[in-house]
Design an enzyme around this catalytic site. Structure first.
Site, PDB file in Angstrom:
ATOM      1  N   ARG A  50       0.847  -1.215   0.000  1.00 36.01           N
ATOM      2  CA  ARG A  50       0.000   0.000   0.000  1.00 36.01           C
ATOM      3  C   ARG A  50       0.875   1.254   0.000  1.00 36.01           C
ATOM      4  O   ARG A  50       0.551   2.262  -0.617  1.00 36.01           O
ATOM      5  CB  ARG A  50      -0.955   0.017   1.199  1.00 36.01           C
ATOM      6  CG  ARG A  50      -1.660   1.368   1.356  1.00 36.01           C
ATOM      7  CD  ARG A  50      -3.000   1.315   2.085  1.00 36.01           C
ATOM      8  NE  ARG A  50      -3.064   0.422   3.205  1.00 36.01           N
ATOM      9  CZ  ARG A  50      -2.522   0.674   4.416  1.00 36.01           C
ATOM     10  NH1 ARG A  50      -1.857   1.790   4.640  1.00 36.01           N
ATOM     11  NH2 ARG A  50      -2.636  -0.198   5.385  1.00 36.01           N
ATOM     12  N   TYR A 102     -13.542  16.865 -17.625  1.00 36.46           N
ATOM     13  CA  TYR A 102     -13.980  15.472 -17.620  1.00 36.46           C
ATOM     14  C   TYR A 102     -15.207  15.350 -16.691  1.00 36.46           C
ATOM     15  O   TYR A 102     -15.171  15.838 -15.558  1.00 36.46           O
ATOM     16  CB  TYR A 102     -12.835  14.588 -17.126  1.00 36.46           C
ATOM     17  CG  TYR A 102     -13.194  13.142 -16.999  1.00 36.46           C
ATOM     18  CD1 TYR A 102     -13.439  12.366 -18.122  1.00 36.46           C
ATOM     19  CD2 TYR A 102     -13.295  12.541 -15.753  1.00 36.46           C
ATOM     20  CE1 TYR A 102     -13.779  11.031 -17.999  1.00 36.46           C
ATOM     21  CE2 TYR A 102     -13.627  11.202 -15.623  1.00 36.46           C
ATOM     22  CZ  TYR A 102     -13.872  10.453 -16.751  1.00 36.46           C
ATOM     23  OH  TYR A 102     -14.208   9.142 -16.629  1.00 36.46           O
ATOM     24  N   ASP A 173      -4.838  18.808 -15.391  1.00 35.73           N
ATOM     25  CA  ASP A 173      -5.086  17.437 -15.833  1.00 35.73           C
ATOM     26  C   ASP A 173      -4.563  17.350 -17.270  1.00 35.73           C
ATOM     27  O   ASP A 173      -5.125  17.943 -18.186  1.00 35.73           O
ATOM     28  CB  ASP A 173      -6.595  17.142 -15.752  1.00 35.73           C
ATOM     29  CG  ASP A 173      -6.943  15.715 -16.168  1.00 35.73           C
ATOM     30  OD1 ASP A 173      -6.171  15.101 -16.936  1.00 35.73           O
ATOM     31  OD2 ASP A 173      -8.001  15.214 -15.743  1.00 35.73           O
ATOM     32  N   LYS A 198      -5.598   6.107 -20.117  1.00 32.63           N
ATOM     33  CA  LYS A 198      -5.703   6.660 -21.462  1.00 32.63           C
ATOM     34  C   LYS A 198      -4.376   6.489 -22.230  1.00 32.63           C
ATOM     35  O   LYS A 198      -3.962   5.377 -22.443  1.00 32.63           O
ATOM     36  CB  LYS A 198      -6.176   8.112 -21.375  1.00 32.63           C
ATOM     37  CG  LYS A 198      -7.334   8.332 -20.380  1.00 32.63           C
ATOM     38  CD  LYS A 198      -8.633   7.635 -20.755  1.00 32.63           C
ATOM     39  CE  LYS A 198      -9.668   7.617 -19.638  1.00 32.63           C
ATOM     40  NZ  LYS A 198     -10.078   8.921 -19.144  1.00 32.63           N
TER      41      LYS A 198
HETATM   42  C1  LIG Z   1     -10.669   9.411 -17.960  1.00 32.16           C
HETATM   43  C2  LIG Z   1     -10.294  10.705 -17.407  1.00 32.16           C
HETATM   44  C3  LIG Z   1     -10.214  10.915 -16.024  1.00 32.16           C
HETATM   45  C4  LIG Z   1     -10.567   9.838 -15.028  1.00 32.16           C
HETATM   46  O1  LIG Z   1      -9.682   8.768 -15.093  1.00 32.16           O
HETATM   47  P1  LIG Z   1     -10.108   7.234 -14.785  1.00 32.16           P
HETATM   48  O2  LIG Z   1      -8.834   6.507 -15.038  1.00 32.16           O
HETATM   49  O3  LIG Z   1     -11.213   6.871 -15.724  1.00 32.16           O
HETATM   50  O4  LIG Z   1     -10.538   7.175 -13.369  1.00 32.16           O
HETATM   51  C5  LIG Z   1      -9.828  12.160 -15.581  1.00 32.16           C
HETATM   52  N1  LIG Z   1      -9.522  13.148 -16.445  1.00 32.16           N
HETATM   53  C6  LIG Z   1      -9.610  12.992 -17.780  1.00 32.16           C
HETATM   54  C7  LIG Z   1      -9.279  14.125 -18.679  1.00 32.16           C
HETATM   55  C8  LIG Z   1      -9.988  11.766 -18.304  1.00 32.16           C
HETATM   56  O5  LIG Z   1     -10.085  11.613 -19.628  1.00 32.16           O
END
Ligand SMILES: *Cc1c(COP(=O)(O)O)cnc(C)c1O
Length: 384
Positions: A50, A102, A173, A198
């Site tokens: 963890r 998002y 982000d 992604k």
């Molecule tokens: C998909 C996404 C998230 C969230 O991520 P997860 O891995 O699905 O929890 C946050 N920000 C953006 C821009 C995303 O495309």
């Protein structure tokens, strides 16, 4: 290991000492929850997964290097990374967030963080006019650029100056462009977020997330929350993302090449009324993109003539998948209004121009002629 390597090389680096005494090229998956001590005070450097695990540490080292951060922390999802990040703040703190984000992040802020006493102001940050947004208790500004799904581009360096003047944190982000095309930390960001699901993972086969931080103090605070709340990425998923990153540069280049061609094709299509892609010369964010990023990415949004065409198109694509998510090798099309942005308040959707004729594409690395042919046949059938 040198951090002066090029991005393409960083994607291949491996800590040979931890990797394996036998010379394995693939970093081992240390599938162990706990680690034995050699004696009292004799930790190997790893105690309990963890807190830290060798496979996860290797991944974090690569991601921190790619983003020019002092530390990267790997989470079980992008959302768990953002949830943990929000624990930095206390009831009464005010955060300025971009209006086009998002959908899952909007839901977190609206449903969970507000309940816990955080206060939010929503703004179209790409438009500037920051003066009026800040308050006494403003602790952070949070954005994505280009935005999801409307592709608005915010000048990170300029915004960073305004944010730091007021002693707040700038959080970016960076999922959409990936560290291959954009590095917010050298532009002034304090914290960078990634959904590792992604482009970093890149194969639609695992879920993960990252927080990358500029300074050590912030990293210590976040590591404390991290070990306390326990949303760490598993050793196997860490390995999958490490493996994905090995081809990050070639995937990003190829996907972008396809996205440029596809944006031009869509622009010439008679059923399409608007194409949003920062690589198009008349996109409002084109100049800023050229200054602050090394590319335009592989995400594009377009609007069609009618709701009926938009909805039928989703069922008529054959090679392209109608699916949520983005950043993998296959091309996906999604319908933000009922999918990724289903929980975004109606007024925010209207403000951002997300209507029922808007579709978003995550462009993959298939043959471009096949992608265009699939759109051609899908449009013809959808318009019938
Ligand atoms: C998909 C996404 C998230 C969230 O991520 P997860 O891995 O699905 O929890 C946050 N920000 C953006 C821009 C995303 O495309």
């Amino acid at each position: 290991m040198s951090s002066n390597y090029s991005i393409d090389t960083i994607c291949q680096i491996s800590d040979k000492e931890i990797a394996d005494q036998w010379g394995a090229l693939s970093f081992p998956i240390y599938q162990s929850a706990t680690f034995a001590h050699r004696g009292l005070g004799g930790s190997t450097g790893f105690d309990y997964t963890r807190v830290q695990n060798p496979t996860r540490q290797q991944l974090e080292f690569v991601v921190a290097s790619l983003e020019h951060g002092t530390d990267a922390i790997a989470f079980s999802s992008g959302m768990s990374a953002i949830t943990t990040l929000m624990e930095l703040f206390s009831p009464g703190d005010h955060i300025i967030v971009d209006s086009d984000l998002y959908g899952g992040s909007v839901r977190l802020f609206d449903v969970i963080n507000k309940k816990n006493g955080l206060e939010f102001t929503t703004a179209e940050l790409y438009k500037g006019g920051y003066e009026a947004l800040f308050k006494e208790n403003t602790k952070a500004v949070y954005l994505e650029t280009p935005t999801n799904p409307m592709m608005n581009v915010t000048d990170i360096e300029k915004l960073a100056g305004e944010v730091h003047k007021r002693g707040a944190l700038l959080i970016v982000d960076n999922t959409f462009l990936s560290p291959y095309f954009q590095n917010p930390i050298p532009l002034g960001a304090d914290i960078v977020i990634h959904s590792g699901t992604k482009f970093l993972g890149g194969h639609h086969d695992t879920v993960g997330g990252f927080l990358v931080v500029k300074d050590k103090e912030l990293s210590e605070k976040l590591r404390f929350i991290y070990k306390t709340t326990g949303a760490g990425l598993s050793p196997f998923d860490s390995w999958l993302i490490l493996r994905g990153i090995r081809t990050l540069s070639v995937r990003m280049e190829r996907a972008q090449q396809n996205a440029i061609a596809l944006s031009e094709y869509l622009r010439s299509n008679k059923y399409v009324t608007k194409v949003l892609y920062p690589g198009l010369k008349d996109h409002p964010g084109y100049e800023i993109s050229n200054r602050q990023a090394r590319g335009y990415g592989a995400m594009l949004t377009f609007e069609v003539k009618s709701t009926e065409i938009a909805q039928k198109l989703l069922g008529e694509v054959e090679l392209i998948y109608f699916a949520e998510s983005l950043g993998g090798t296959e091309t996906l099309i999604t319908y933000p209004i009922t999918q990724t942005h289903a929980d975004v308040p109606k007024d925010i959707l209207e403000l951002n121009g997300i209507n029922d004729r808007v579709l978003r594409v995550s462009v993959g690395i298939e043959g471009i002629d096949d992608l265009i042919a699939d759109f051609e046949q899908a449009f013809e059938r959808a318009a019938r």
